[in-house]
Each structure stands twice: as C-alpha cells, then as structure tokens.
Design an enzyme around this catalytic site. Structure first.
Site, PDB file in Angstrom:
ATOM      1  N   ASN A  62       0.837  -1.204   0.000  1.00  5.46           N
ATOM      2  CA  ASN A  62       0.000   0.000   0.000  1.00  5.46           C
ATOM      3  C   ASN A  62       0.871   1.253   0.000  1.00  5.46           C
ATOM      4  OD1 ASN A  62       0.601  -0.794   2.686  1.00  5.46           O
ATOM      5  ND2 ASN A  62      -1.179   0.246   3.520  1.00  5.46           N
TER       6      ASN A  62
ATOM      7  N   GLU B 117      -3.114  -4.466  -3.228  1.00  2.89           N
ATOM      8  CA  GLU B 117      -3.522  -5.357  -4.321  1.00  2.89           C
ATOM      9  C   GLU B 117      -3.352  -4.712  -5.698  1.00  2.89           C
ATOM     10  OE1 GLU B 117      -5.048  -4.702  -1.480  1.00  2.89           O
ATOM     11  OE2 GLU B 117      -6.206  -6.387  -0.735  1.00  2.89           O
TER      12      GLU B 117
HETATM   13  N1  THU Z   1      -5.398  -1.640   2.537  1.00  2.00           N
HETATM   14  C1  THU Z   1      -4.842  -2.391   1.537  1.00  2.00           C
HETATM   15  O1  THU Z   1      -3.713  -2.126   1.093  1.00  2.00           O
HETATM   16  N2  THU Z   1      -5.575  -3.415   1.031  1.00  2.00           N
HETATM   17  C2  THU Z   1      -6.812  -3.759   1.473  1.00  2.00           C
HETATM   18  O2  THU Z   1      -7.481  -4.577   0.839  1.00  2.00           O
HETATM   19  C3  THU Z   1      -7.325  -3.180   2.726  1.00  2.00           C
HETATM   20  C4  THU Z   1      -6.699  -1.873   3.099  1.00  2.00           C
HETATM   21  C5  THU Z   1      -4.632  -0.495   3.034  1.00  2.00           C
HETATM   22  C6  THU Z   1      -5.200   0.838   2.620  1.00  2.00           C
HETATM   23  C7  THU Z   1      -4.629   1.750   3.670  1.00  2.00           C
HETATM   24  O3  THU Z   1      -3.338   2.179   3.255  1.00  2.00           O
HETATM   25  C8  THU Z   1      -4.486   0.863   4.905  1.00  2.00           C
HETATM   26  O4  THU Z   1      -4.604  -0.474   4.442  1.00  2.00           O
HETATM   27  C9  THU Z   1      -5.535   1.104   5.978  1.00  2.00           C
HETATM   28  O5  THU Z   1      -6.803   1.033   5.438  1.00  2.00           O
END
Ligand code: THU
Length: 136
Positions: free
Chosen positions: A46, A59
């Site tokens: 992320n 993802e």
């Molecule tokens: N996040 C992801 O990277 N993938 C997901 O499917 C759920 C949430 C990240 C987004 C954000 O940077 C952090 O988790 C908190 O929501």
C-alpha cells in the site's frame, strides 16, 4: 493450513514487500503477492498519501507489477498485514482482482500472527460483475 512451497514463497514475497509499504497515516502496512499465469510472483504494497483518499491499496500495486512484468492472469493471491485478523481485500480490491482472476481462484488473507483465511474469489465477491458482461 499447511503451506506448499508456492504458498510459502507467496507469503514471503507479500511480507517482504509489506516491509516497504508507505503507510505513515494509517500505520497499517499491507503486502500482496500474486502467482501469475507466467509462473512468476509479483508483489505490491500500500502507498498512502497526505490527501488520504488518493492512497493505493497493496492489491492494485501487485496487479500493476504483474502487468508491467508480463503476467496477465492471477492464479493465486496472498494479502498480508499486521496482527491476528486475516487481512481481507477491501471491496474495491475484490473488484480489481475480479478483472484478472477466475472465480475459483483462491485468495489467502493473512494477518501475520494468525491463521490464514482461504476463500475463493466467488466467496469474497458473489454475483459479481466482470468484463464478460460488456459487449465485445
Ligand atoms: N489496505 C490495503 O492495502 N488493502 C486492502 O485490501 C485493505 C486496506 C490499506 C489501505 C490503507 O493504506 C491501509 O490499508 C488502511 O486502510
């Protein structure tokens, strides 16, 4: 769940890239690792932003790495995060995975300190809309 060597490689790839996540705002680091149709593993993390809604989930980062590297389809995907709760893909990410995976593909959601949750894409996104609905 007993991990096959492929599962172990996917888990390790997701964890290695999660260590590079840019998540200074939520402090919730996420890694994703895809086994693609070309046999390679593609990973992404992320990437948050000071303008919060502009951040990216792990993802789509992994999907972008797959496409950039020459892979076309998702055969298996791991999503890892901190804690004990399985880190399941958010709603938008389920749809993004849907674009590149068959409905029977397994999505393994893994909080590193807990037990993984194994679901098919169809279980995560029932009655889904996909590219085959659109006219050619
Ligand atoms: N996040 C992801 O990277 N993938 C997901 O499917 C759920 C949430 C990240 C987004 C954000 O940077 C952090 O988790 C908190 O929501």
């Amino acid at each position: 769940m007993t991990k096959t060597p492929t599962d172990q490689a996917l888990f390790e790839a997701a964890e290695a890239v999660r260590a590079r996540a840019y998540a200074p705002y939520s402090r919730f680091t996420v890694g994703a690792a895809i086994l693609a149709d070309d046999g390679n593993i593609y990973a992404g993390c992320n990437v948050e932003n000071a303008a919060y809604p502009v951040g990216n989930c792990a993802e789509p980062s992994a999907i972008a790495a797959m496409l950039a590297g020459g892979g076309k389809r998702i055969k298996r995907i791991y999503v890892t995060g901190p804690g004990t709760m399985p880190v399941t893909p958010c709603g938008g990410c389920r749809q993004r995975i849907r674009e590149f995976a068959d409905l029977d593909v397994e999505v393994i959601s893994h909080g590193v300190e807990g037990e993984p949750l194994v679901c098919t894409l169809e279980q995560l996104l029932p009655h889904s809309f996909g590219p085959e609905y659109l006219p050619k």
